[in-house]
Design an enzyme around this catalytic site. Structure first.
Site, PDB file in Angstrom:
ATOM      1  N   GLY A  74       0.834  -1.192   0.000  1.00 33.81           N
ATOM      2  CA  GLY A  74       0.000   0.000   0.000  1.00 33.81           C
ATOM      3  C   GLY A  74       0.868   1.240   0.000  1.00 33.81           C
ATOM      4  O   GLY A  74       2.059   1.165   0.327  1.00 33.81           O
ATOM      5  N   CYS A 101       5.172  -6.167   1.535  1.00 28.89           N
ATOM      6  CA  CYS A 101       5.522  -4.739   1.558  1.00 28.89           C
ATOM      7  C   CYS A 101       4.811  -4.027   2.727  1.00 28.89           C
ATOM      8  O   CYS A 101       5.104  -4.312   3.875  1.00 28.89           O
ATOM      9  CB  CYS A 101       5.213  -4.110   0.202  1.00 28.89           C
ATOM     10  SG  CYS A 101       6.008  -2.522  -0.028  1.00 28.89           S
ATOM     11  N   TYR A 102       3.842  -3.149   2.442  1.00 31.96           N
ATOM     12  CA  TYR A 102       3.153  -2.479   3.552  1.00 31.96           C
ATOM     13  C   TYR A 102       2.538  -3.509   4.494  1.00 31.96           C
ATOM     14  O   TYR A 102       2.523  -3.326   5.724  1.00 31.96           O
ATOM     15  CB  TYR A 102       2.060  -1.537   3.028  1.00 31.96           C
ATOM     16  CG  TYR A 102       1.351  -0.784   4.133  1.00 31.96           C
ATOM     17  CD1 TYR A 102       1.872   0.411   4.610  1.00 31.96           C
ATOM     18  CD2 TYR A 102       0.189  -1.292   4.727  1.00 31.96           C
ATOM     19  CE1 TYR A 102       1.248   1.088   5.650  1.00 31.96           C
ATOM     20  CE2 TYR A 102      -0.444  -0.623   5.762  1.00 31.96           C
ATOM     21  CZ  TYR A 102       0.101   0.578   6.220  1.00 31.96           C
ATOM     22  OH  TYR A 102      -0.518   1.246   7.246  1.00 31.96           O
ATOM     23  N   HIS A 201       7.746  -7.643  -3.995  1.00 29.97           N
ATOM     24  CA  HIS A 201       6.418  -7.956  -4.551  1.00 29.97           C
ATOM     25  C   HIS A 201       6.449  -9.256  -5.362  1.00 29.97           C
ATOM     26  O   HIS A 201       6.909  -9.255  -6.501  1.00 29.97           O
ATOM     27  CB  HIS A 201       5.933  -6.803  -5.427  1.00 29.97           C
ATOM     28  CG  HIS A 201       5.561  -5.602  -4.627  1.00 29.97           C
ATOM     29  ND1 HIS A 201       4.289  -5.388  -4.159  1.00 29.97           N
ATOM     30  CD2 HIS A 201       6.310  -4.567  -4.167  1.00 29.97           C
ATOM     31  CE1 HIS A 201       4.258  -4.270  -3.457  1.00 29.97           C
ATOM     32  NE2 HIS A 201       5.473  -3.758  -3.441  1.00 29.97           N
ATOM     33  N   GLU A 203       3.975 -10.709  -6.648  1.00 26.99           N
ATOM     34  CA  GLU A 203       2.879 -10.755  -7.619  1.00 26.99           C
ATOM     35  C   GLU A 203       3.264 -10.210  -8.987  1.00 26.99           C
ATOM     36  O   GLU A 203       2.557 -10.423  -9.962  1.00 26.99           O
ATOM     37  CB  GLU A 203       1.655 -10.009  -7.063  1.00 26.99           C
ATOM     38  CG  GLU A 203       1.819  -8.500  -6.865  1.00 26.99           C
ATOM     39  CD  GLU A 203       2.460  -8.110  -5.529  1.00 26.99           C
ATOM     40  OE1 GLU A 203       3.174  -8.941  -4.954  1.00 26.99           O
ATOM     41  OE2 GLU A 203       2.254  -6.973  -5.075  1.00 26.99           O
ATOM     42  N   ASP A 259     -17.062 -10.988 -22.450  1.00 29.02           N
ATOM     43  CA  ASP A 259     -17.819 -11.273 -21.228  1.00 29.02           C
ATOM     44  C   ASP A 259     -19.229 -11.787 -21.527  1.00 29.02           C
ATOM     45  O   ASP A 259     -19.646 -12.831 -21.010  1.00 29.02           O
ATOM     46  CB  ASP A 259     -17.885 -10.030 -20.330  1.00 29.02           C
ATOM     47  CG  ASP A 259     -16.494  -9.535 -19.960  1.00 29.02           C
ATOM     48  OD1 ASP A 259     -15.545 -10.336 -20.066  1.00 29.02           O
ATOM     49  OD2 ASP A 259     -16.351  -8.367 -19.583  1.00 29.02           O
ATOM     50  N   LYS A 407     -10.611 -11.275 -15.781  1.00 34.17           N
ATOM     51  CA  LYS A 407     -10.735 -11.367 -17.235  1.00 34.17           C
ATOM     52  C   LYS A 407      -9.999 -12.601 -17.790  1.00 34.17           C
ATOM     53  O   LYS A 407     -10.524 -13.288 -18.668  1.00 34.17           O
ATOM     54  CB  LYS A 407     -10.150 -10.102 -17.873  1.00 34.17           C
ATOM     55  CG  LYS A 407     -10.472  -9.926 -19.323  1.00 34.17           C
ATOM     56  CD  LYS A 407     -11.825  -9.292 -19.476  1.00 34.17           C
ATOM     57  CE  LYS A 407     -12.179  -8.998 -20.910  1.00 34.17           C
ATOM     58  NZ  LYS A 407     -13.447  -8.260 -20.984  1.00 34.17           N
TER      59      LYS A 407
END
Ligand code: XMP
Length: 551
Positions: A74, A101-102, A201, A203, A259, A407
């Protein structure tokens, strides 16, 4: 999954049912730009997860049934006056927790460690040295020269850092197991409690072992199975839809986009002829788009699709209107009118039964975005294809089978359901269609010219392999005339612009660096094959300050 009004829900609260969702990870969002990526990576590891803002109610934390918790990064400092705090109820869950992280700093702060507030931001690639053993990092290594032994101490990991503050003293019970020269506590672990803090990170793809690390956390440490797969999701969703819909009739506005196409395929598998799709041909579609939608759904799959030819109605409503926002509003309103008429006809009796449900292709990022404000803000209606503004006499219950999917998951589901890859991997197409790619007033002639030019551009992009390398590409009818020469004659005809961009989030974009040879081929073909075009240009604007669409 259903609500009685189209603009109701704020965040999905998926019932904790004994399904492939049983092994689930709770992600607490402290506002990092990468938070959604964490959720996508966990799903990629085959584990269901949901993400909530850090101030989610304690009851919801308890009810969620998490087998593990991930605290996101964050932008704040734990020392800030209003910095987001960890809800202590998370620690009462008695499940493994990974702070990123945060999230790591907030955990360190909570347990009495020290966090150094720093003005300087460390941003970019870094290499961490692993200095001790841990379940989290065991065996992970980017250093091909370091020996693989039982212990991976002194191995190295290439990671992505993006932080200002850092932990300078780990709390009691935590051991430091990795460092960098500028960040002496890059990873801290409390193996007894199964609490882990990482400053980098995992991710983002720049952290090479990031997926392996998250997979380690969700599978080995939190004990989640890997049941969240496209096949299983289809089976689960089909069973849920069957149970929810029963013998009732469902209506779906089918646009041909990813979608709504996946919703159609899913509902068709679940309830077959109880589904009626309405496809509105507004005259602003790409070349042969309407025919392709009918071919895939009506002819090949046997889906009940009503095609409404509304070209004349749309073009007449747009006649004489040049302002982009006015055009958008008119297209949106006309869509609702046309769709509502069709819906009234269908709902009066499909197979003798009134329609009770309206299906929509809302996906998880829409839900997360609308929940962020925590104000109960109405859920986002992205475009007029999400038919949020129906008249009161059409009181459908809403059904949103993709509401908890990203998605990329929707795309995988589409392929699993047998939709053509070409349809699934298509670039996004705006709701107002060619209406915002014909600058100024829209006419059928202009739309026809643009359709031809756009189709040539798409053919050449696909032929050269560049379609997949660009996020969005299209032609624009500039409504400007220019002089050209054909044979011995002068040609005073239209200018077509080509636009191709690279982007991940569509918030910023770089114009695609297409090879000159490709642009030349496209340009020559457009000018030779379309008599009404005398000149072709390539748009070299990035966003910002330009936007992706021209209007
Ligand atoms: P811009 O032009 O704002 O576009 O950079 C960002 C993305 O949004 C799409 N877009 C729209 N989509 N209705 C839509 O459904 C609209 O009115 C609209 N305007 C832009 C655009 O195609 C791009 O993907």
């Amino acid at each position: 999954m259903s609500t009685t009004t189209p603009i109701a829900a704020t965040v999905s609260s998926t019932p904790h049912t004994p399904t492939i969702k049983q092994d689930r990870i709770l992600i607490i969002d402290f506002g990092s730009q990468y938070s959604q990526l964490i959720a996508r990576r966990v799903r990629e590891a085959g584990v269901f997860c949901e993400m909530y803002p850090y101030d989610i109610d304690t009851d919801r934390i308890k009810d969620f049934g998490a087998k593990g918790v991930i605290l996101s990064g964050g932008p704040e400092s734990v020392h800030g006056k209003h910095s987001p705090k960890i809800n202590p109820a998370l620690f009462d869950l008695d499940v493994p927790i990974l702070g990123i992280c945060y999230g790591m700093q907030a955990m360190a702060d909570y347990f009495g460690g020290q966090v150094h507030a720093s003005e300087v931001h460390e941003f970019g690639a870094a290499t961490i040295e692993v200095t001790g053993d841990s379940t989290l990092l065991a065996g992970l290594n980017d250093d091909i020269h370091s020996p693989k032994q039982n212990s991976n101490a002194h191995s190295h990991l290439d990671v992505w850092m993006s932080h200002g503050d850092k932990v300078i003293a780990a709390p009691a019970g935590f051991k430091v197991v990795a460092q960098t020269p500028s960040c002496p506590i890059a990873v801290m672990v409390n193996e007894d409690k199964h609490y882990y803090g990482i400053q980098f990170h995992p991710e983002v793809t720049h952290t090479l072992q990031g997926q392996a690390l998250l997979s380690r956390f969700v599978h080995t440490i939190s004990g989640c199975a890997g049941d969240w797969t496209p096949d299983n999701i289809v089976d689960m969703r089909v069973a849920q839809l069957k149970a929810e819909v029963g013998d009732k009739q469902v209506l779906l506005g089918l646009s041909g986009g990813v979608d709504s196409s996946v919703v159609a395929a899913l509902l068709h598998k679940a309830i077959g002829k109880q589904l009626t799709c309405v496809f509105v041909d507004n005259g602003l579609l790409r070349l042969h788009e309407g025919d392709q939608v009918m071919q895939v759904f009506a002819e090949n799959m046997g889906v009940k699709v009503i095609r409404v030819d509304a070209e004349a109605q749309f073009l007449s409503a747009l006649s004489g209107v040049a302002d982009p926002e006015a055009k958008r509003k008119i297209i949106g309103k006309t869509f609702i009118d046309v769709f509502a008429d069709a819906a009234r006809e269908v709902s009066a009796g499909s197979d003798g039964k009134p329609v009770e449900y309206l299906a929509q292709g809302t996906i998880y990022p829409d839900v997360i975005e609308s929940a962020k404000s925590h104000q109960g803000k109405a859920h986002v209606i992205k475009s007029h294809h999400n038919v949020g503004g129906l008249p009161d006499d059409l009181a459908f219950k809403l059904i949103e089978p993709l509401r908890d999917l990203f998605k990329d998951e929707v795309r995988k589901l589409g392929l699993t359901l047998g939709l053509p890859a070409k349809m699934i991997n298509r670039h996004p197409f705006p709701g107002p269609g060619l209406g915002v790619r014909i600058l100024g007033e829209v006419t059928k002639d202009y739309a026809d010219i643009l359709r031809e030019a756009d189709a040539i551009f798409m053919q050449e992009l696909e032929r050269s392999g560049w379609y997949a390398k660009t996020a969005q590409a299209f032609a624009v009818f500039t409504a400007v005339k220019s002089v050209g020469v054909v044979g011995d004659g002068r040609r005073y005809a239209w200018v077509i612009a080509l636009r191709a961009v690279e982007t991940v989030d569509f918030m910023t974009a770089r114009f695609a660096h297409l090879p000159y040879e490709l642009i030349e081929t496209v340009s020559n073909r457009i000018m030779n094959e379309i008599a009404d075009v005398s000149r072709v240009t390539y748009d070299v604007s990035s966003k910002p300050p330009a936007t992706i669409e021209w209007e």
